[in-house]
Design an enzyme around this catalytic site. Structure first.
Site, PDB file in Angstrom:
ATOM      1  N   LYS A 116       5.679 -23.742  17.181  1.00 50.83           N
ATOM      2  CA  LYS A 116       5.049 -23.998  18.482  1.00 50.83           C
ATOM      3  C   LYS A 116       5.920 -23.563  19.648  1.00 50.83           C
ATOM      4  O   LYS A 116       5.444 -23.461  20.778  1.00 50.83           O
ATOM      5  CB  LYS A 116       4.673 -25.477  18.615  1.00 50.83           C
ATOM      6  N   LYS A 199      -2.087 -19.585  10.102  1.00 47.61           N
ATOM      7  CA  LYS A 199      -2.896 -20.772   9.792  1.00 47.61           C
ATOM      8  C   LYS A 199      -4.065 -20.896  10.776  1.00 47.61           C
ATOM      9  O   LYS A 199      -3.899 -20.602  11.957  1.00 47.61           O
ATOM     10  CB  LYS A 199      -1.976 -21.995   9.926  1.00 47.61           C
ATOM     11  N   LYS A 202      -6.495 -25.252  15.732  1.00 48.61           N
ATOM     12  CA  LYS A 202      -7.363 -25.819  16.771  1.00 48.61           C
ATOM     13  C   LYS A 202      -7.061 -25.241  18.140  1.00 48.61           C
ATOM     14  O   LYS A 202      -7.905 -25.167  18.997  1.00 48.61           O
ATOM     15  CB  LYS A 202      -7.059 -27.317  16.909  1.00 48.61           C
TER      16      LYS A 202
END
Ligand code: TYM
Length: 331
Positions: A116, A199, A202
């Site tokens: 992230k 991956k 969201k």
């Protein structure tokens, strides 16, 4: 089985971005399948969502949306405690206690934090994003949960949770249950449709990379049609064919059929038919969830009340466990 003697399950989803088929196959669907066998706590982890900036109005809306999706997917409030993390202050309190024993080095090694912060660097990352796995450990340990059904991406966080539970027990005496992850064979790591090395996420800015649980049937068909494929025409899972391997995994987890059986069925047939059938299988599973969720969202008060009832129960169950940890630490 007596209700009191059932093992406890805890899991949660962040109310950020759009819940997608990865969240459904990796987590939600499995929660629904096991809810009769355990004492269940399913949380909407809104404090976790605050580790990156959120628009307050949008967050409020998303919290209800996740509650509606939980119910629409088949969680039964008679058998599961469904609640918001922020309505149970003990989560943040236990997080602080665990911060005293979690190590900087451990948190620095979390791959999710590294992923992230890859683009923007760690300098501007929030302290919350770094500490996120400790709050997650608090969520689980606060209920003495034995089992935590999650997708594969949470494996490392679960390992840290186990480490913190053991360390606390060792330093202060037996207090927490050391939980086990519950990760399914298929659907535990759904990859992005437009890039099978990434991956499905969201928070992706590319709607074509994921199938949202609330996507309309035609959007699902379009996204599956456009999903990238590998070179060659063979429909077979293999490390050299990450795209078709991902689609086969989604097909298998959606229908409950083994990958080999699906490979046999499509031997000698092209991607076209395979993708069309896969899209229909997904539509068949997600459409009823979407319809029920939209109907439930027509009654926001009902959703709020349900979450508040769940929070009352969660506060009652977690209070003595927090108190015991506090007392052991000398508070
Ligand atoms: P979150 O909100 O990112 O995802 C919710 C659940 O969905 C799973 N998942 C996936 N499964 C398969 N393929 C994917 N592409 C995929 N993406 C997500 C996740 O593994 C998860 O099970 N940290 C957690 C939330 C959390 C939590 C907890 C979970 C906070 N406290 C305590 C369990 C117990 C998270 O961010 O999940």
């Amino acid at each position: 089985m007596e209700r009191e003697r059932r093992a406890r399950v805890f899991s949660g989803i962040q109310p950020s971005g759009n819940l997608h088929i990865g969240n459904y196959l990796g987590a939600l669907k499995n929660w629904v399948a096991i809810q009769d066998d355990y004492e269940n706590y399913f949380c909407i982890v809104d404090l976790h969502a605050l580790t990156v900036p959120q628009d307050p109005k949008e967050l409020r809306r998303k919290i209800r949306e996740v509650a509606a999706i939980y119910l629409a997917a088949g969680l039964d409030p008679g058998r599961c405690v469904i609640f918001r993390q922020s309505r149970v202050p003990a989560h943040a309190e236990l997080c602080w206690l665990l911060n005293g024993i979690a190590r900087f080095g451990e948190l620095s090694r979390m791959t999710q934090f590294k992923d992230k912060t890859r683009k923007e660097g760690t300098e501007s990352a929030s302290a919350g994003l770094f500490d996120y796995p400790v709050l997650m450990a608090a969520d689980i340990l606060l209920y003495n949960a034995q089992l935590v059904p999650v997708g594969d991406d949470q494996r490392q966080h679960l390992e840290l949770t186990r480490t913190l539970a053991r360390r606390f027990n060792h330093l202060y005496g037996e207090t927490f249950v050391v939980p086990e992850p519950m990760i399914m064979k298929s659907g535990a790591r759904v990859m992005a449709l437009d890039d099978p090395t990434e991956k499905m996420s969201k928070s992706s800015p590319r709607p074509g990379s994921y199938i949202s649980i609330l996507d309309e049937p035609d959007a699902i068909r379009r996204k599956v049609r456009r999903a990238v494929t590998d070179s060659g025409t063979e429909i077979k899972a293999s490390p050299e064919k990450p795209a078709i391997t991902n689609l086969l995994d989604i097909y298998s987890a959606t229908t409950g059929r083994p990958v080999e059986e699906i490979e046999d069925e499509y031997r000698g047939r092209g991607y076209g038919q395979f993708k069309q059938d896969l899209a229909e299988a997904i539509v068949e599973v997600l459409s009823p969830v979407r319809e029920r969720a939209l109907a439930l969202l027509d009654d926001p008060r009902g959703l709020d009340e349900l979450l508040e009832r769940g929070a009352e129960k969660a506060r009652e169950v977690s209070r003595p466990i927090l108190a015991s940890a506090q007392a052991k630490m000398g508070l």
